[in-house]
Write a protein that holds these residues in place. Sequence first.
Motif, short mmCIF file in Angstrom:
data_model
loop_
_atom_site.label_atom_id
_atom_site.label_comp_id
_atom_site.label_asym_id
_atom_site.label_seq_id
_atom_site.Cartn_x
_atom_site.Cartn_y
_atom_site.Cartn_z
N LYS A 266 28.66 -38.92 7.35
CA LYS A 266 30.04 -39.37 7.48
C LYS A 266 30.95 -38.37 8.20
O LYS A 266 30.69 -37.17 8.19
N SER A 267 32.04 -38.90 8.75
CA SER A 267 33.08 -38.04 9.34
C SER A 267 34.21 -37.87 8.34
O SER A 267 34.39 -38.69 7.43
N GLY A 268 34.98 -36.82 8.52
CA GLY A 268 36.15 -36.62 7.67
C GLY A 268 36.46 -35.16 7.49
O GLY A 268 35.91 -34.29 8.16
N SER A 269 37.39 -34.90 6.59
CA SER A 269 37.73 -33.51 6.25
C SER A 269 37.76 -33.37 4.74
O SER A 269 37.82 -34.36 4.00
N TYR A 270 37.68 -32.12 4.31
CA TYR A 270 37.77 -31.79 2.87
C TYR A 270 38.77 -30.67 2.75
O TYR A 270 38.51 -29.55 3.19
N ARG A 271 39.95 -31.01 2.23
CA ARG A 271 41.02 -30.02 2.14
C ARG A 271 41.68 -30.12 0.77
O ARG A 271 41.89 -31.23 0.25
N ASN A 272 42.01 -28.97 0.21
CA ASN A 272 42.63 -28.93 -1.12
C ASN A 272 41.81 -29.73 -2.13
O ASN A 272 42.34 -30.50 -2.94
N SER A 273 40.47 -29.58 -2.04
CA SER A 273 39.52 -30.22 -2.97
C SER A 273 39.56 -31.75 -2.89
O SER A 273 39.21 -32.43 -3.86
N ALA A 274 39.98 -32.29 -1.76
CA ALA A 274 40.04 -33.76 -1.62
C ALA A 274 39.51 -34.17 -0.24
O ALA A 274 39.69 -33.45 0.75
N TYR A 275 38.86 -35.32 -0.21
CA TYR A 275 38.34 -35.86 1.05
C TYR A 275 39.45 -36.63 1.77
O TYR A 275 40.32 -37.23 1.13
N ALA A 276 39.39 -36.62 3.10
CA ALA A 276 40.36 -37.37 3.90
C ALA A 276 39.68 -37.88 5.16
O ALA A 276 38.72 -37.27 5.65
N THR A 277 40.15 -39.01 5.66
CA THR A 277 39.63 -39.52 6.93
C THR A 277 40.13 -38.61 8.06
O THR A 277 41.14 -37.92 7.92
N LEU A 278 39.40 -38.67 9.16
CA LEU A 278 39.72 -37.79 10.29
C LEU A 278 40.47 -38.56 11.36
O LEU A 278 40.03 -39.61 11.80
#
Length: 479
Positions: A266-278
Amino acid sequence: MNRKVLGPFNRVEGDLEVQLDIEGGLVKAAYVNSSLFRGFERILIGKTPTDALVYTPRICGICSVAQSVAAATALAKAQGLTPAPNGELAKQLILACENMADHLSHFYLFFMPDFARPIYEQEPWFSAIATRFKAQVGTAASEVLKARAEWLHITGLLAGKWPHSLSIQAGGSTRALTTNEVMRLRLMIRQFRQFLERVVFADSLEKVGALSSLDQLKAWSESHANSDFARFLALAEALDLYQLGRSYDQFLSYGAYQIQGIHTFKSGSYRNSAYATLEAGQITEDISHSWMQSRLRVANVWEGETNPHYGKVGAYSWCKAPRLQGQVLETGALARQLIDGQPLIVNAVKQTGGNVATRVIARVLELARLIPLMEQWCNALHSKEPFCTHAPIPDEAQGIGMIEAARGSLGHWVKIQHGKIAHYQIIAPTTWNFSPRDELGQAGALEKALEGTEVSDEGAIKVQHIVRSFDPCMVCTVH
C-alpha cells in the motif's frame, strides 16, 4: 565540543560525507553532505519525452530499473496510456528482481561486514561472524554472489540486460516471452527461493512471512540459529541495535508493484502514530541548505528548479530537502512494510520505533514476502497476448511516476510542452532519507537518527551502522 568528519564511506553507493558535532562523547548534531552534483534533470530539458527512458536509467548502476519504471510510469500518465497486462506484470517482475538483488547485496556485502571489524574482536561471537561475513573473504560472499548472478538472469530474460535495460516502456515491455521462456522464468524464481530457504532463513518463506511479532521473531531466531537472518538477529540483541539510530518515526511509501491500478504494498504515510493517505500535491522541495538557487526556497515539485549554486552561504549539500506537509519522513523497506500493515513490522515499530535493527529486519523480511508474489505474477503471464501498448505523446501534457525502489519512494515529475520535456524533477529515496536541514531548521531523517549516538572509537562504528542501515544510494540522491 569536537568536530569529526566521516567520509568518503566505503560500501556505500556514491559519495557521502557526514560531519558530526560531538559533545561529551555523543553526537550533538549531524550534517549530511551529498558531495557530488550530476544534473540529470537539467540534461533532460528540451529532449524528446521518450529520451527519459534512455537517460534516467543512467542515473544509477544499481537502481537503473527503478529509474526506468518511474520514468515509464510518468510518461504513461502523460499519455493517458494503460499498459498491456503482460507488460505491467513483466515490469513488476523486473523491478522486483532488482529490488531483491539490492536487498541481498545490502545485507551480505554492505551491512554485515561491519561486524567483522577488529573493534569487535573481543566479542564472543566475533570469530563465527568474521568467518561468515568478513568483506571479500567471508564464506557468505561466494555463495551470495553466485546466487545473485543467477538471479539477475531473470532481468536478462525479461529485459535483455542489466543495468540500463531499455525494454521498459510506458505501455509495458518490448520483450515478449514465449511459453518456454515463461517456464524458464518459473524455474529461476524457484531456484532463488531454494537459496533463500536454505541459506538466508533455513525455513520456508511462508513461515517467515507469517511472523507477526518481535516475540515470535525471537522464538523463530532461536530455533533457526544456523540461518544468516538469525545470526543478524542475535547480533541485534547482543549490540542492542534496537536502540540505535532512531529518527522521527515518521514514514512514507508511494506504494509498490502496482498492477491493474492496485498497489501490492500500500501507499501512504505514517505520522504521529497514525496512518494517512498520500497526496502527491503535498510534497515540496526545500533548498534552504542546498547548493541550489531558485525563485522559491520551498516549492511544490511542479515548480521546483535545479540551478546549482556552489558556495551558497548556509548550504552544505547538493541534496534538496523533500518534505510532506513540511514534515521529515523516512522511506525504505521499513516504511513500506509498516504502511502495508505487515504484522511483524507494525509490532516492531510500536515497540521499538525505526532503528538499525528494524530497518534491516524489514529489508530481509521483504525477501520472503516478494518471492511468492513473483511466482503469482509469473503464473499470470499469457505468452500469446501483447506485452506492450502504444499511444502518441501529446504536445502538452504532464505526468507523475511514483514507485518504490529497494531503498524507498522514488518519484519522477515530467511536464511536456511543444512536444519536448519542459520540466523534469526527481525525488529519490535517499534524497528523502539523507536530506539536509530545511528552512525551519529541521534535520533530515539520517541527521536526526545520528543525534545522541555514542562516538567512542576512531571509526565511529555506531555511526557507520546507522548510515548503512538506510542502505543509501548517493548517486540517485544527487541525480
